[in-house]
Design an enzyme around this catalytic site. Structure first.
Site, PDB file in Angstrom:
ATOM      1  CB  THR A 129      10.216   3.149  -3.855  1.00 55.14           C
ATOM      2  OG1 THR A 129       9.677   2.204  -3.022  1.00 55.14           O
ATOM      3  CG2 THR A 129       9.797   5.047  -4.414  1.00 55.14           C
ATOM      4  CG  HIS A 137      -4.001   3.256  -4.571  1.00 62.00           C
ATOM      5  ND1 HIS A 137      -4.421   3.306  -6.000  1.00 62.00           N
ATOM      6  CD2 HIS A 137      -3.349   2.017  -4.719  1.00 62.00           C
ATOM      7  CE1 HIS A 137      -3.881   2.826  -6.257  1.00 62.00           C
ATOM      8  NE2 HIS A 137      -2.557   1.820  -5.829  1.00 62.00           N
ATOM      9  NE  ARG A 406       1.321  -5.276  -7.768  1.00 55.91           N
ATOM     10  CZ  ARG A 406       1.650  -5.762  -8.801  1.00 55.91           C
ATOM     11  NH1 ARG A 406       2.200  -6.937  -9.760  1.00 55.91           N
ATOM     12  NH2 ARG A 406       0.592  -4.750  -9.638  1.00 55.91           N
ATOM     13  CB  ILE A 431       5.477  -2.555   2.512  1.00 55.00           C
ATOM     14  CG1 ILE A 431       5.491  -2.194   4.108  1.00 55.00           C
ATOM     15  CG2 ILE A 431       4.356  -0.640   2.176  1.00 55.00           C
ATOM     16  CD1 ILE A 431       4.802  -2.248   4.987  1.00 55.00           C
ATOM     17  CB  SER A 433      -0.167  -2.339  -4.453  1.00 53.05           C
ATOM     18  OG  SER A 433      -1.003  -1.401  -4.468  1.00 53.05           O
ATOM     19  CB  CYS A 500      15.586  16.746 -20.933  1.00 51.33           C
ATOM     20  SG  CYS A 500      14.512  15.918 -21.299  1.00 51.33           S
ATOM     21  CB  CYS A 502      11.015  15.317 -24.227  1.00 53.57           C
ATOM     22  SG  CYS A 502      12.270  13.911 -26.125  1.00 53.57           S
ATOM     23  CB  CYS A 537      14.198  11.332 -27.195  1.00 56.31           C
ATOM     24  SG  CYS A 537      15.263  12.034 -26.126  1.00 56.31           S
TER      25      CYS A 537
END
Lengths: 576, 118, 416
Positions: A129, A137, A406, A431, A433, A500, A502, A537
C-alpha cells in the site's frame, strides 16, 4: 484433451526447452511444476498457462535453475504462538492491514461482530500500500469482464463517500490521455471503448483544441501539440497510506482490535473449517479468516488448505520531484505511448502527480523472485525516468526514489471469495493495480460474502447502533490561512512549533498522530501520517525532533526508536 | 623514512624526512615553513583536541570542549579517555576549564560554548 | 495575530544571521529582530565542535561552537531582539514576514529591511539517486554530526562515508574518536572535495582510506543497513562492474553537497542564480527585491565561516543604508563579467554608480597553480590577488575598489 494436457501442450510449444508438468483440480486450478531457466521465464510460463482456455488460476511449484527462490520461514512464529497459547477469540480475523484489509475491517465494524485485524509489520499500510502512484483509476485501462474491472469501477464510485466520511486527501483530477500523432488514434479509442464497456462515468474523446482548452499546460509546459485525447473524469489521486490509516483508525474507533507486529504463522482448521490462527503473539480462535495479506495471501490460503493461486512481486520504481516544479496540468495528462503497450502484463505508470502537488514518475514494472525486494535498480530507475513527458523537470529535481511491490497472480485478476475447500477462509488476494481504487469495492464484496455465509449458517448479524462512519479531519496546519493558524496556536501552542520545515508540519500534528487509535511508533509511520520528513530535505532537519517527540510520548529511550519496521533503530548507543 | 603532506599552505607539498647518522634529512619542501612542519611532524607531532563531555541538567546532554593548545598526538587517545569519564553539571560557561593540565601535558581543556541549565 | 514592526529582521540565527544582526546594531539600526527556528542561536556551528574556525577573523584556531559563542555574546550585549524556536513561514516582496512559535503565536512582522540568513541544507540519498534499499542507517553527515555532537548518540558502529567534502572528512575523524569504525571514504570525483589539512588530520592520522573516482553503487538491508556495494567509476562516472565490492556496515554517511535554502526567498519573488542556487545580489548583497538582502550560505555555499560573517556584515551595512534612504531601491545594475577560470562570483551585480570598496567571492572551475586573480574596470586594475594554487573547493576572496560606471571584470588566469 484434459485441461492439464492442453496446458502442457501450449507450454511445450512456446518453451520447447522446458519440461513443465501441469495438474488440474476439479476447480480448474492448475499447478505447474518443473524447472525454468530464469525468473522472468517462470513468470512467462505462468502467464501463458493462465491464458489457456478454462484455466481458473495457476499455482506455481516451478523452480529456477541456479536460483533459490526466497521463501518465508514461519517456524519461529508458530513456535512462539503455540508457546503463548490462546490469547483471544473473534468472530472474524482480518489478516493484512494494507488498504484492502483496512477497508474490509472498517466496513465490517458496522456489525455486532468481534473483529481482530492483524499485520506482520509495525504499521498499517506499510507493505504494498505504501509505495505506488496512489491512483484511484479510471476504467479505460482495465480488461472488461474481469473482477478487477468491476471492483475498480465500483471502488472508484464509492471513494467520494469514503473521502467524505474518513477525511483523507482526495483529488478527482481526471485523466487526459493525449496523442500528438493522429496515427495513434486507435490507442485512444481503445481506452475510450474500454472505459465505456466498464461503465466508467463520463469518458469523452476530445480534439486537439478541446484538449488544450482543458489543459493548456500540455503545450505551455510539456511542449506537446495534442491532436486528440481521451478524457476520463473519474481518475482520482490519494496518498494510499493516508487512506489506510484513516480506515484503520475508524475501524479501531468502532471496536476493531488492531494488532501490529503480529505475524501469522499458521492457520488452524478442522474438517475443512477454519478454527483459528497461530500468530507470534499467540493463538486466536475464529471461524472466519479474511485473507488480505498482500504478497503473502497465497501462502496463507495454502496454510488454510487451499492452494489456489501463486503471487509474484512485480516491483515498481517511483521518483518524487520537488514541489518547486509543479505538475504541468491540473489534470493527469499523459502522452499515450503505443509502443509501451505491447506484450507486457503491466506497462507501469508515467508522468503522474500526488495530491500534495509533487510530480511523481512511474512506477516501472519488473518481476522479482523475492517478495520483500523493493530495491531500486539502475535499469528500473532509467525506465521510470524515461517516462517523463515534462521537459521542465530533470533528475536534479528528484527528492526521493523508492520502489514498491505489486502482488500479482498469473491470471492477473483479483481472487475474492469464500474458499471451496476450507469454509471460513475468504480470500481477498492478488489485489494489485488498481488496488488502491478498488479497495471500497473489495470491502463491499467481502462484506457481502461474509454476511451471506453467516446468514446461511444461521448467524444473524445486526448493525451496531453506535457505529460511527466518521473519522474526524486532522489538523493540517500548512493548509490553513494565517488567521486560522493564529487561532489554532492560541488554542493549542503545540501547533506553533514547526517541526518539519519543508512541509510545515507542527508538533501539534505529530502529537495528534501519536495519540490516535492506531499508534504510530516509527519515524516513517509519523511521516506517512503527517508528511513530516517527506519534503525536500527528507528529514535531515526534523528527524531528531520527531525521534525526540516519539520517545517522549511513547516512553521509549532514543535508541529504541525505529525508522521503519522492527529492528531499524536510528541510533545504536550513547556516545563514549 | 616518513612522508608527509604539508598543510602549511594549499600547495600541499609531499615532504620526506629521513634520519641519517642522527641528523634529519628533509626533502620535498619548498619553503622554510614546510621544513618546520615536517620536522615537527617527525619529532613531536601535535594536534588540537576537540570532543564532547557529558553534562547533566543542561539544555543538551553534551558540551563541546577544546584544548587550549595542541596536545602530543600520541597522548590524544589517553586524554579522550579522561574526558569521556567526566560528567559536568549545567550551567557551564564558555571558557570554563573542564580539565586542568590534562595528563600532565600542560594543556588545559575548556568548554567551547556556554551551556545553560534546563 | 501579533503585529510587530522592526527596522531590520534577520531570518536565521546561524553565523550569517548573528553577524548581520550584530553589524546592523553596530551601524546604528534601532530595532533589530533575529529569528531562529532552533531552540538556541548558532546554527550549524553548534554541532561543529572541531577546530579550524576563525583563522582569518580572530587569527586563532577556534571550534565552530566557540566562533558562534563569540557572536552570541555580542548579539546579547548589543540589544538584538531574539526569537528562538520560531519559524518564518512566509516573506513577501513588501518586506512582511509571517512567523510563529508556541509562546507568541502567529506574528506579522513589517520590516524596513530583511536579511535572509537561512543557510543551506544537505543533499540527500534521493537527490543523488542512491540505488538499492532504503533502510535505517543512511544519513547525511550533518545529521550524524548533530546526533553525535549535540544529542549524544551514535547512529552506527561501522561506517562508510560517501563524499570527501570537509564535512565528510571531519566526520570520519569524529566517528573514529567515538569508537565507530570508519571503513573508508568514497569520492565520485578524481580529486578530494575537502581541504588538504582535513585529508591529513582526519584521514591520514587515523589510517582511513580515501577512494577517489569511487562510489556506493548499492545499499543493502531491508529495515536496517547491512552493507553497501562500492565500486570504481570510469571517466564518464559510470560504475565499473568488475570493481564492485561488498562492504558490511550499519551506517552510510552522505557528505554529498549543500544546497542554499531559498524556499522563503522564492516565495518573495527573489531571482536566483542557477550556479550558486542563491539570490542574485548586488555589491551590498541586496537581492532583486528592494530591501531584502542575502547573507552567508543562503547566497552561495561558502567554504569558510569567516567569509560568511564578512558577507553578512556587508549585507547588514547595506540594509542600514537602505532603511536610511541612502541606498536606492531601483538603482540600475550591471553584471559582473567573468573571465578565465572563474566559475561564479558573488555578488553577481554592481550598481552602475557603485563607489567605494567591497569584497567579492568566487570559485574557480578547475584546479590550477601559480594563478592571478585580476579585477579590472574600464581597462584599469581595481583589485588583485595571487594564488599558488586554486581549486574548486576553496573560495577566493578579493577586495575591489574604484569601479567606474559599473564595469567590473574578474578573471583568474595563470600568472605571466
Amino acid at each position: 484433451m484434459e485441461l492439464n494436457e492442453r496446458v502442457e501442450q501450449v507450454l511445450k510449444e512456446a518453451f520447447p526447452h522446458l519440461d513443465i508438468r501441469a495438474e488440474a483440480d476439479f476447480r480448474s486450478i492448475v499447478t505447474l511444476s518443473g524447472e525454468c531457466t530464469s525468473w522472468q521465464e517462470l513468470i512467462d510460463v505462468g502467464h501463458l498457462a493462465a491464458k489457456v482456455d478454462g484455466v481458473r488460476n495457476i499455482v506455481s511449484r516451478m523452480t529456477v535453475k541456479g536460483l533459490e527462490i526466497p521463501k518465508k520461514d514461519y517456524s519461529e512464529t508458530v513456535r512462539k504462538g503455540r508457546e503463548i497459547g490462546v490469547i483471544d477469540e473473534a468472530d472474524v480475523v482480518v489478516v493484512g492491514l494494507g488498504i484492502t484489509g483496512c477497508g474490509i475491517a472498517r466496513e465490517l465494524a458496522k456489525y455486532d461482530l468481534k473483529i481482530i485485524a492483524i499485520d506482520m509489520r509495525d504499521d498499517v499500510g506499510a507493505g504494498a500500500t505504501k509505495a505506488n502512484n496512489g491512483g484511484v483509476h479510471m476504467a479505460g485501462m482495465v480488461k472488461p469482464g474481469t473482477l478487477k474491472a468491476k471492483m475498480s469501477v465500483r471502488g472508484n464510485y464509492l471513494y467520494d463517500q469514503w473521502a467524505k466520511d474518513l477525511n483523507f486527501e482526495f483529488v478527482r483530477l481526471g485523466h487526459l490521455h493525449y496523442i500528438t500523432d493522429i496515427n495513434d488514434i486507435d490507442g485512444l479509442v481503445e481506452i475510450f471503448t474500454t472505459a465505456v464497456k466498464n461503465h466508467d462515468r463520463g469518458p469523452q474523446m476530445l480534439d486537439g483544441p478541446q484538449t488544450l482548452a482543458m489543459a493548456p499546460g500540455i503545450k505551455e509546459v510539456m511542449q506537446d501539440d495534442p491532436v486528440a485525447s481521451c478524457w476520463t473524469p473519474t481518475q482520482a489521486k490519494v496518498h494510499p497510506y493516508q487512506v489506510c490509516v484513516a480506515l484503520a483508525e475508524n475501524a479501531a474507533d468502532n471496536g476493531v482490535r488492531i494488532m501490529l507486529n503480529c505475524e501469522l504463522g499458521d492457520v488452524l482448521t478442522e474438517d475443512g473449517q477454519i478454527t483459528g490462527i497461530v500468530t507470534e503473539k499467540g493463538i486466536i480462535r475464529t471461524k472466519y479468516l479474511i485473507n488480505a495479506a498482500g504478497l503473502y495471501a497465497d501462502e496463507i490460503s495454502e496454510m488454510a488448505g487451499d492452494a489456489c493461486y501463486t503471487l509474484h512481486n512485480r516491483k515498481g520504481t517511483i521518483a518524487i520531484y520537488d514541489k518547486d516544479k509543479p505538475p504541468a496540468t491540473k489534470q493527469l495528462a499523459m502522452r499515450y505511448r503505443p509502443n509501451l503497450k505491447k506484450n507486457v502484463e503491466s506497462k507501469g505508470g508515467g508522468t503522474d502527480q500526488t495530491p500534495s502537488g509533487n510530480i511523481l514518475m512511474g512506477p516501472s514494472a519488473t518481476e522479482v523472485p523475492d517478495k520483500e525486494d523493493i530495491d531500486t535498480t539502475q535499469e528500473d530507475l532509467e525506465y521510470t525516468l524515461n517516462r517523463n513527458d515534462n521537459p521542465a523537470i530533470t533528475p536534479a529535481d528528484i527528492i526521493r526514489i523508492y520502489a514498491g511491490a505489486r502482488p500479482a497472480d498469473f491470471k492477473e485478476d483479483y481472487v475474492i471469495g469464500m474458499s471451496e475447500l476450507t469454509h471460513g477462509l475468504i480470500n481477498a488476494g492478488a489485489i494489485q493495480s488498481p488496488g488502491i481504487g478498488s479497495a471500497p469495492g473489495v470491502a463491499e464484496m467481502v462484506e457481502g460474502i461474509l454476511l451471506e455465509d453467516m446468514k446461511q449458517n444461521g448467524r444473524t448479524v445486526v448493525r451496531r447502533p453506535d457505529w460511527n462512519p466518521i473519522r474526524e479531519k486532522k489538523v493540517k496546519f500548512a493548509e490553513l490561512s494565517r488567521e486560522e493558524q493564529a487561532a489554532l496556536i492560541e488554542k493549542n501552542p503545540a501547533y506553533g512549533r514547526v517541526i518539519c520545515r519543508c512541509e510545515t508540519i507542527t508538533e501539534g500534528e505529530i502529537l495528534d498522530a501519536i495519540h490516535s487509535s492506531v499508534v504510530p511508533t516509527s519515524i516513517d509511520a509519523i511521516k506517512r501520517r503527517t508528511r513530516a520528513g517527506m519534503g525536500r530535505c527528507q528529514g535531515g532537519f526534523c528527524q531528531p525532533r520527531v525521534l525526540e517527540i516519539l520517545a517522549r510520548e511513547l516512553g521509549m529511550d532514543w535508541v529504541e526508536v525505529n525508522l521503519k519496521g522492527r529492528n531499524s533503530t536510528v541510533l545504536k548507543e550513547e556516545n563514549r | 623514512m616518513k612522508e608527509y603532506t604539508c598543510i602549511v599552505c594549499p600547495r600541499s607539498c609531499r615532504i620526506t624526512v629521513e634520519e641519517k647518522d642522527g641528523e634529519l634529512v628533509i626533502t620535498g619542501n619548498t619553503c622554510k615553513r614546510g621544513y618546520e612542519f615536517a620536522k615537527n611532524e617527525y619529532t613531536d607531532p601535535k594536534r588540537m583536541l576537540t570532543t564532547t563531555v557529558k553534562v547533566t541538567g543542561g539544555v543538551l546532554p553534551r558540551i563541546p570542549v577544546i584544548s587550549t593548545q595542541e596536545v602530543p598526538k600520541d597522548r590524544l587517545e589517553d586524554c579522550l579517555k579522561v574526558l569521556y569519564g567526566l560528567e559536568l553539571k549545567a550551567p557551564v560557561q564558555y571558557g570554563e576549564i573542564i580539565c586542568e593540565n590534562i595528563l600532565g601535558t600542560g594543556v588545559d581543556i575548556k568548554a567551547s560554548r556556554t551551556l545553560q541549565a534546563k | 495575530m501579533k503585529e510587530i514592526r522592526t527596522d531590520i529582521t534577520v531570518v536565521g540565527g546561524g553565523p550569517a544571521g548573528l553577524a548581520a544582526a550584530v553589524e546592523a546594531k553596530r551601524q546604528g539600526a534601532e530595532k533589530v529582530l533575529l529569528i531562529e527556528r532552533d531552540f538556541e542561536l548558532g546554527g550549524v556551528l553548534q554541532q561543529c565542535i572541531h577546530d579550524g574556525f576563525g583563522l582569518h577573523r580572530f587569527k586563532r584556531r577556534m571550534s565552530g561552537a566557540e566562533y558562534a559563542q563569540k557572536f552570541i555574546d555580542e548579539c546579547e550585549a548589543s540589544g538584538v531582539e531574539v526569537f528562538t524556536d520560531t519559524m518564518v513561514l512566509e516573506i513577501t516582496k513588501d518586506r512582511e514576514l509571517y512567523a510563529c512559535n508556541s509562546t507568541d503565536g502567529m506574528m506579522h512582522i513589517q520590516s524596513g529591511a530583511i536579511i535572509l540568513a537561512m543557510g543551506c541544507r544537505e543533499r540527500t540519498a534521493g537527490q543523488i539517486l542512491l540505488l538499492g534499499a532504503r533502510p535505517s542507517g543512511v544519513m547525511t553527515a550533518g545529521s550524524v554530526q548533530r546526533y553525535i555532537n549535540m544529542e549524544g548518540y551514535l547512529p552506527g558502529t561501522r561506517a562508510v562515508i560517501l563524499g570527501s567534502g570537509d564535512i565528510g572528512l571531519i566526520m570520519a575523524r569524529r566517528m573514529t574518536l567515538e569508537g565507530i569504525q570508519v571503513e573508508g571514504v568514497y569520492e565520485v570525483m578524481p580529486n578530494p572535495g575537502g581541504l588538504t589539512r582535513n585529508i591529513v588530520q582526519c584521514l591520514e592520522d587515523y589510517n582511513i582510506p580515501l577512494h577517489l573516482s569511487s562510489t556506493v553503487s548499492f545499499v543493502h538491508g531491508r529495515d536496517t543497513l547491512e552493507g553497501v556495494t562500492v565500486a570504481k567509476l570510469d571517466e564518464n562516472r559510470k560504475v565499473i562492474k568488475e570493481t564492485e565490492r561488498y562492504v558490511p556496515c550499519d551506517l552510510l554517511v552522505l557528505a554529498v553537497g549543500l544546497i542554499p535554502e531559498n524556499e522563503l526567498s522564492k516565495g518573495a519573488g527573489i531571482e536566483l542564480d542557477p550556479k550558486t542556487r542563491g539570490p542574485v545580489v548586488d555589491q551590498d548583497f541586496m537581492t532583486c527585491v528592494p530591501g531584502i538582502f542575502a547573507a552567508g550560505n543562503v547566497a552561495a555555499v561558502f567554504d569558510l565561516v569567516d567569509y560568511v560573517s564578512q558577507s553578512a556584515e556587508i549585507a547588514a551595512r547595506g540594509a542600514v543604508k537602505f532603511i536610511r534612504g541612502e541606498k536606492k531601491a531601483d538603482a540600475p545594475l550591471c553584471d559582473v563579467k567573468l573571465d578565465g577560470n572563474v566559475n561564479f562570483v558573488i555578488p553577481q551585480k554592481v550598481e552602475a554608480s557603485f563607489e567605494g570598496t567591497r569584497e567579492f567571492f568566487m570559485r574557480v572551475k578547475k584546479p590550477d597553480a601559480e594563478t592571478v586573480l585580476q579585477c579590472t574596470t574600464e581597462g584599469e586594475p581595481c583589485g588583485r590577488a595571487l594564488y599558488q594554487r586554486v581549486a574548486p573547493p576553496e573560495m577566493l576572496a578579493c577586495e575591489v575598489s574604484g569601479v567606474k560606471n559599473g564595469d567590473l571584470t574578474i578573471s583568474v588566469a595563470p600568472r605571466g
